[in-house]
Design a protein around this motif. Structure first.
Motif, PDB file in Angstrom:
ATOM      1  N   LEU A 151      51.799  33.912  29.840  1.00 49.14           N
ATOM      2  CA  LEU A 151      52.833  34.933  29.856  1.00 49.14           C
ATOM      3  C   LEU A 151      53.971  34.578  28.908  1.00 49.14           C
ATOM      4  N   TYR A 152      54.386  35.563  28.145  1.00 47.55           N
ATOM      5  CA  TYR A 152      55.525  35.438  27.246  1.00 47.55           C
ATOM      6  C   TYR A 152      56.542  36.520  27.619  1.00 47.55           C
ATOM      7  N   LEU A 176      51.153  39.335  28.451  1.00 48.91           N
ATOM      8  CA  LEU A 176      50.133  38.293  28.579  1.00 48.91           C
ATOM      9  C   LEU A 176      49.363  38.228  27.266  1.00 48.91           C
ATOM     10  N   LEU A 177      49.453  37.085  26.605  1.00 54.17           N
ATOM     11  CA  LEU A 177      48.774  36.884  25.321  1.00 54.17           C
ATOM     12  C   LEU A 177      47.685  35.840  25.471  1.00 54.17           C
ATOM     13  N   GLU A 178      46.482  36.184  25.000  1.00 54.95           N
ATOM     14  CA  GLU A 178      45.353  35.273  25.023  1.00 54.95           C
ATOM     15  C   GLU A 178      44.680  35.260  23.650  1.00 54.95           C
ATOM     16  N   THR A 237      49.025  49.108  23.218  1.00 57.00           N
ATOM     17  CA  THR A 237      47.790  49.527  22.567  1.00 57.00           C
ATOM     18  C   THR A 237      47.213  48.333  21.827  1.00 57.00           C
ATOM     19  N   GLY A 238      45.937  48.441  21.444  1.00 56.17           N
ATOM     20  CA  GLY A 238      45.296  47.358  20.706  1.00 56.17           C
ATOM     21  C   GLY A 238      44.498  46.437  21.610  1.00 56.17           C
ATOM     22  N   LYS A 239      43.973  45.363  21.048  1.00 61.24           N
ATOM     23  CA  LYS A 239      43.175  44.412  21.812  1.00 61.24           C
ATOM     24  C   LYS A 239      44.080  43.635  22.773  1.00 61.24           C
ATOM     25  N   GLY A 240      43.742  43.653  24.053  1.00 67.51           N
ATOM     26  CA  GLY A 240      44.567  43.017  25.072  1.00 67.51           C
ATOM     27  C   GLY A 240      45.478  43.999  25.784  1.00 67.51           C
TER      28      GLY A 240
END
Length: 475
Positions: free
Chosen positions: A73-74, A86-88, A109-112
């Motif tokens: 989490l950022y 949440l970045l993975e 929007t986008g991946k994730g």
């Protein structure tokens, strides 16, 4: 909307979720578009560490590449608001939001994007449920427990369905699951305060024996969740209840007084005895100290409490913060001069707070993120001006915002710009004025001396205090 503390805690769940998730660090992208921006930048952070500051382009957009990503989490901050993301590995996220409806307008929007839209929708769902919690809390204990558990079970079923459909990561699963569990537990900890009320809290012993069944499994020292807001908030409410039980064991009080010295000393002792994890212990003790100094107007009791706190805390930065806070409180004692704080008026001119005091003055505070208070306070003051023409009423926007948005908000609600100000340095001003809650009101005499720095417009005797301010001036 939420307080800054809430979002900072929520953002710093883990450095990289759990070590046994075996993620490989890699690259991710984060972009965004801010409609009606308050500032020209967005700050990205993880826990207490600032990662970078991204400038908005001419279209109020930014794009940021993260190398050697640590999944988790950022927080992205566009002052005065924050939210989590949440970045993975491999994510390429873009968000869009309008500052006038920060959380409600936020879309990824986008991946994730799916997992992040799920988390923000879960947050908004929890916020919406809060509107009904008082109603649910009037139910008998057994009925309340069944109601809350059914809501929790429904969320779990939706989460399981989402996990199966989207092949989610263990990191996401733990975050979402903890969110659901600890919101449930927190509501049960809060229940007796709403059901019995402060006058009958001594009856909390009559709750069913299994009402707090989950307590036997509490881990007070969970390093992985130490900064995760639902876990942190649950512990706060839990310590409140434990301290209350102990307080009634040795106190003759039958009515609960949250800002009493004995109760808060009990709370410090309980945290100190149950928690061994230094960061968790120091954080909760600091929060207790912060609340007590802000809510208790007795200088002697504040001194006694701070002395006990300093003996228990091992965090030097926290200790300094509480000492500074208590000293700031002392400087706001009745009879002292109001502090030299720089304000900005509707013409973008800087003026000092003492310089605008020409007669007995009522100073109140607002922020548009607290819309209900913003509108209620201004409407109440409009009536008070008619009843007390001898008084001056000054409104101060206590949060950082752009001059344009500040004026537009006032214009939209048709509130006059006369005697409307904003802080030149909101952070410093709030610390000097010990301003933690926007319902605080300051009563100042005509010579700029403080009569009451901690009044509240909602108090039943508030107008009596206004009459006292006028009578003091006559004398």
């Amino acid at each position: 909307m939420k307080k800054l503390l809430v979002l900072l805690l929520f953002s710093s769940l883990l450095t990289n979720c759990k070590q046994d998730f075996n993620y490989n660090t890699s690259e991710a992208f984060l972009g965004g578009e801010i409609i009606n921006p308050n500032t020209g930048y967005v700050v990205l952070s993880k826990g207490e560490q600032i990662i970078d500051t991204m400038l908005l382009d001419q279209n109020n957009r930014f794009l940021y590449a993260m190398n050697d990503l640590k999944p988790g989490l950022y927080t992205f901050t566009h002052s005065p608001e924050n939210q989590i993301v949440l970045l993975e590995s491999g994510d390429s996220l873009h968000f869009r939001l309008n500052t006038k409806e920060f959380d409600e307008s936020l879309v990824f929007t986008g991946k994730g994007a799916k997992k992040n839209n799920y988390l923000i929708n879960l947050f908004l769902e929890n916020e919406k449920e809060r509107e009904h919690m008082l109603e649910y809390s009037q139910l008998p204990p057994e009925s309340f427990s069944q109601k809350i558990d059914s809501i929790t079970e429904a969320k779990h079923e939706r989460l399981k369905k989402f996990e199966r459909k989207n092949s989610t990561s263990e990191c996401f699963n733990e975050i979402a699951d903890a969110n659901i569990h600890y919101y449930n537990y927190a509501r049960k900890e809060l229940y007796p305060f709403a059901y019995y009320g402060n006058n009958e809290l001594i009856n909390l012993k009559s709750l069913p024996k299994d009402f707090y069944e989950y307590r036997k499994d509490i881990d007070y020292n969970n390093d992985n969740l130490r900064s995760y807001y639902p876990y942190y908030r649950f512990l706060e409410y839990h310590f409140n209840n434990l301290a209350l039980t102990r307080h009634f064991e040795h106190s003759s009080d039958s009515i609960f007084k949250r800002n009493s010295l004995d109760y808060n000393l009990d709370r410090l002792q309980i945290i100190d005895s149950l928690v061994t994890h230094d960061s968790i212990k120091n954080s909760h003790m600091r929060h207790t100290a912060w609340f007590f100094v802000h809510s208790n107007n007795n200088a002697g009791e504040i001194t006694q409490f701070v002395e006990d706190y300093l003996k228990r805390s091992t965090n030097e930065s926290h200790k300094k913060d509480i000492v500074d806070l208590s000293q700031a409180f002392m400087k706001l004692s009745p009879g002292t001069k109001i502090p030299e704080i720089t304000l900005i008026n509707h013409n973008d001119e800087e003026v000092s707070l003492p310089s605008i005091i020409k007669k007995p003055t009522v100073i109140y505070f607002w922020a548009y993120s607290m819309r209900g208070h913003f509108k209620d306070a201004h409407k109440r003051v409009h009536k008070l001006k008619t009843n007390y023409p001898e008084l001056e009423f000054v409104a101060i926007n206590a949060r950082k915002t752009s001059p344009k948005n500040w004026r537009e908000v006032l214009k939209k609600h048709r509130f006059p710009m006369e005697n409307e100000y904003r802080f030149a340095d909101p952070y410093s001003a709030r610390r000097q004025l010990v301003l933690s809650r926007l319902n605080k009101v300051m009563l100042i005499d005509g010579s700029g001396h403080i009569v009451n720095a901690h009044a509240n417009m909602s108090d039943t005797n508030f107008e009596e205090q206004l009459l006292g301010l006028l009578n003091q001036e006559v004398q």
